[in-house]
Each structure stands twice: as structure tokens, then as C-alpha cells.
Scaffold this motif. Structure first.
Motif, short mmCIF file in Angstrom:
data_model
loop_
_atom_site.label_atom_id
_atom_site.label_comp_id
_atom_site.label_asym_id
_atom_site.label_seq_id
_atom_site.Cartn_x
_atom_site.Cartn_y
_atom_site.Cartn_z
N LEU A 38 0.95 -1.26 -0.10
CA LEU A 38 -0.05 0.06 0.08
C LEU A 38 0.76 1.24 0.07
O LEU A 38 0.32 2.22 -0.67
CB LEU A 38 -1.01 -0.09 1.04
CG LEU A 38 -1.82 -0.94 1.20
CD1 LEU A 38 -2.82 -0.94 2.41
CD2 LEU A 38 -3.13 -0.65 -0.10
N ALA A 39 2.06 1.50 0.76
CA ALA A 39 2.87 2.39 0.59
C ALA A 39 3.67 2.62 -0.41
O ALA A 39 3.75 3.78 -1.23
CB ALA A 39 3.88 2.10 1.93
N LYS A 40 3.96 1.70 -1.22
CA LYS A 40 4.36 1.75 -2.62
C LYS A 40 3.29 2.23 -3.49
O LYS A 40 3.66 2.99 -4.44
CB LYS A 40 5.00 0.36 -3.05
CG LYS A 40 5.73 0.63 -4.45
CD LYS A 40 6.65 -0.69 -4.44
CE LYS A 40 7.31 -0.75 -5.70
NZ LYS A 40 7.48 -1.97 -6.49
N ASN A 41 2.21 1.67 -3.56
CA ASN A 41 1.05 2.05 -4.86
C ASN A 41 0.65 3.36 -4.59
O ASN A 41 0.29 3.95 -5.37
CB ASN A 41 0.01 0.85 -4.83
CG ASN A 41 -1.01 0.99 -5.95
OD1 ASN A 41 -0.25 1.40 -7.03
ND2 ASN A 41 -2.12 0.78 -5.92
N LYS A 42 0.35 3.57 -3.14
CA LYS A 42 0.04 5.03 -3.15
C LYS A 42 -1.56 5.45 -3.35
O LYS A 42 -2.01 6.79 -3.23
CB LYS A 42 0.97 5.98 -3.78
CG LYS A 42 2.31 6.39 -3.05
CD LYS A 42 3.13 7.54 -3.74
CE LYS A 42 4.62 7.54 -2.98
NZ LYS A 42 5.45 6.63 -3.22
N LEU A 67 -8.53 -7.25 8.31
CA LEU A 67 -8.16 -6.37 9.18
C LEU A 67 -8.87 -6.03 10.08
O LEU A 67 -8.75 -5.77 11.63
CB LEU A 67 -7.64 -4.96 8.42
CG LEU A 67 -6.39 -5.15 7.56
CD1 LEU A 67 -6.01 -3.95 6.65
CD2 LEU A 67 -5.08 -5.61 8.43
N LEU A 68 -10.38 -5.59 10.11
CA LEU A 68 -11.30 -5.43 10.79
C LEU A 68 -11.15 -6.52 12.07
O LEU A 68 -11.17 -6.18 13.22
CB LEU A 68 -12.79 -5.41 10.03
CG LEU A 68 -12.98 -4.14 9.34
CD1 LEU A 68 -14.32 -4.20 8.85
CD2 LEU A 68 -12.56 -2.78 9.89
N THR A 115 -4.44 -2.58 18.73
CA THR A 115 -3.19 -1.69 18.36
C THR A 115 -2.38 -2.27 17.37
O THR A 115 -1.25 -1.75 16.71
CB THR A 115 -2.29 -1.63 19.53
OG1 THR A 115 -1.77 -3.17 19.93
CG2 THR A 115 -2.82 -0.91 20.96
N CYS A 116 -3.02 -3.38 16.57
CA CYS A 116 -2.05 -3.97 15.63
C CYS A 116 -1.63 -3.28 14.46
O CYS A 116 -0.79 -3.47 13.68
CB CYS A 116 -2.62 -5.26 15.38
SG CYS A 116 -4.05 -5.26 14.01
N LEU A 117 -2.21 -1.95 14.10
CA LEU A 117 -2.10 -1.24 12.98
C LEU A 117 -1.43 0.07 13.32
O LEU A 117 -1.05 0.89 12.80
CB LEU A 117 -3.08 -0.87 12.15
CG LEU A 117 -3.85 -2.05 11.54
CD1 LEU A 117 -5.20 -1.50 10.73
CD2 LEU A 117 -3.16 -3.08 11.08
N LYS A 156 -3.21 1.67 8.21
CA LYS A 156 -4.36 2.25 9.10
C LYS A 156 -5.12 3.19 8.24
O LYS A 156 -6.31 3.27 8.31
CB LYS A 156 -3.60 2.98 10.24
CG LYS A 156 -4.20 4.15 11.01
CD LYS A 156 -4.70 3.21 12.22
CE LYS A 156 -5.34 4.18 13.35
NZ LYS A 156 -6.34 5.08 12.69
N SER A 157 -4.48 3.89 7.47
CA SER A 157 -5.41 4.89 6.59
C SER A 157 -5.93 4.01 5.56
O SER A 157 -7.26 4.41 5.17
CB SER A 157 -4.12 5.69 5.75
OG SER A 157 -4.86 5.99 4.53
N PHE A 158 -5.64 2.88 5.09
CA PHE A 158 -6.58 1.95 4.15
C PHE A 158 -7.88 1.50 4.97
O PHE A 158 -8.76 1.85 4.42
CB PHE A 158 -5.70 0.85 4.05
CG PHE A 158 -6.57 -0.45 3.25
CD1 PHE A 158 -6.74 -0.32 1.88
CD2 PHE A 158 -6.86 -1.42 3.80
CE1 PHE A 158 -7.44 -1.15 1.14
CE2 PHE A 158 -7.56 -2.33 3.25
CZ PHE A 158 -7.77 -2.10 1.71
N VAL A 159 -7.61 1.31 6.25
CA VAL A 159 -8.93 0.80 7.06
C VAL A 159 -9.81 2.00 7.22
O VAL A 159 -10.89 1.94 6.98
CB VAL A 159 -8.43 0.32 8.21
CG1 VAL A 159 -9.53 0.19 9.16
CG2 VAL A 159 -7.78 -1.01 8.22
#
Ligand code: 0HH
Length: 208
Positions: free
Chosen positions: A134-138, A158-159, A167-169, A176-179
Motif C-alpha cells: 500500500l505504501a508503494k502503490n500510493k 484487518l477489521l 493496536t495491531c495497526l 491504518k489509512s486504508f482501514v
């Protein structure tokens, strides 16, 4: 009449991602809830291709295997990438999510008491792989610049993990931003706020 029917036990289980995807895609579906007692009679089991639920019906098409439901809906609703290369990557990430889901389900159903703490400790080693993607695809999605069925599957897993370990994210900002972003999509938000969603336990044994 709703075009889709889900036949399953009264859990989120292996239909969590399908339901979230249907909701986000603005689709209606019918639920047929199977009780433990009815399932144990064995008649329905005999009609299931692999002897298991969930079952998914789209008109005259009957499917088993929850990841097949996601792929079918991905093809029908434009959530399977823009070309064959994107579709292959989406398959790859969905298989990665399936690996994580399988580990999670093994811990929940077979070793919750003995294995939960070790599972949570090891979790960053699995989640960091998705964080890197996710960090790479942006774009905010796993592949390309639009949502795919693999995003719904990752989101739902993830939910469940946030219930297991709130606290896992915390040290995974892209996840975190994806969720947060998917949770805020209006149709997903409405579904997650609904009684239909909230009334169902995550798993069939009360562990979460
Ligand atoms: N690969 C399949 C898929 O993704 C796996 C299906 C599966 O494991 O669709 N089905 C299980 C139920 S999922 C099944 O049919 C776990 C939910 C448990 C909820 C409580 C179940 C109470 C009923 C006994 N299991 C029943 C069986 O195998 O006879």
C-alpha cells in the motif's frame, strides 16, 4: 428481487468480505441462515459441492468457495483491475490475504487459548507485507487506482484483527489509512453500522 443469495451459518466468517463488497457495490442480497441443528441433519451438506457452506447464488448460478464469490463479483462489478496484469496482481494479493485468513482461523478454532499471544506477537511480520504494498502503490488500493475484491478481503481481515488486537495497526500507517478510508466509504459505513452486520459474531465458536 435481490439477484444474489447467501446461504450460510449465522456468522460473518467466510462471508464477511463478500457482504462488504456487495454493500459497497450497491447490491442487494438475500440471506438464508442455516442453524447448527439443520446443518447436522446432513441433507444440505450433501448438496454442497465440497460439503461446506457458504453457498452463493447469482440467479441460476450456484457457487461454493468464498474467494470464488469475490472473484465473480469482481468480474461483474468492475473490481478486478483494468487489464490482465492488474487482475493477476489482484489474484496474488487475494491469495496473500487468504494465507493470513487461514492462519487466523487456525488460531481462532484450534489454538486460541495456547496460541493467541504468539499469533499477535508474530502479526507485524505478516501485516508489514501489505503495508509495503500500500505504501508503494500510493493510490490507497492494493492494485492500480481503483478498488478490487482483494481490497475488500484485506479490509475485512484487518477489521477482524483490530478486534483481536486493537493496536495491531499502530505502527503501520498505510494500513491504518486504508482501514480508515474504506470504513468511511458511505455504503461500507452504513453497512458496518447496520444491525444486519453487528448482530453476527465474527466466528462460530465465540472467539474473536
Ligand atoms: N474454503 C471454503 C470457503 O472459503 C471453506 C468453507 C468452510 O470452512 O468457502 N466452511 C465451514 C464453515 S466456515 C463449514 O461448512 C466457519 C464458520 C463456522 C460457523 C459455525 C458452523 C456450525 C456448523 C457445524 N463447516 C461445516 C462442515 O464442514 O460440515
Amino acid at each position: 428481487m435481490a439477484p444474489y443469495t447467501i446461504t450460510y451459518f449465522a456468522v460473518r466468517g467466510r462471508c464477511g468480505a463478500t457482504r462488504i463488497m456487495l454493500a459497497d457495490q450497491g447490491q442487494e442480497w438475500k440471506e438464508i441462515v442455516v442453524s447448527f441443528e439443520d446443518w447436522m441433519k446432513g441433507d444440505l451438506k450433501k448438496t454442497c459441492v465440497f460439503g461446506q457452506l457458504p453457498k452463493f447464488e447469482d440467479g441460476g448460478l450456484t457457487l461454493f468457495q468464498s474467494n470464488t464469490f469475490l472473484r465473480h463479483l469482481g468480474r461483474k462489478h468492475g473490481a478486478y483491475g483494468k487489464n490482465d496484469c492488474e487482475a493477476a496482481q489482484i489474484d496474488m494479493f487475494n491469495d496473500g490475504v487468504e494465507d493470513l485468513r487461514t492462519k487466523y482461523l487456525k488460531m481462532i478454532y484450534q489454538e486460541y487459548e495456547t496460541g493467541k499471544d504468539a499469533y499477535i506477537k508474530d502479526l507485524p511480520n505478516h501485516l508489514c507485507k501489505f503495508e509495503a504494498v500500500l505504501a508503494k502503490n500510493k493510490s490507497g488500493f492494493l492494485v492500480g487506482d481503483s478498488i478490487s475484491f482483494a481490497d475488500y478481503s484485506l479490509f475485512e481481515v484487518l477489521l477482524n484483527h483490530l478486534v483481536l488486537s486493537p493496536t495491531c495497526l499502530d505502527s503501520l500507517p498505510a494500513l491504518k489509512s486504508f482501514v480508515d478510508t474504506l470504513s468511511a466509504r458511505p455504503k461500507i459505513k452504513a453497512f458496518l453500522d447496520s444491525e444486519d452486520y453487528k448482530k453476527l459474531p465474527i466466528n462460530g465458536n465465540g472467539k474473536q
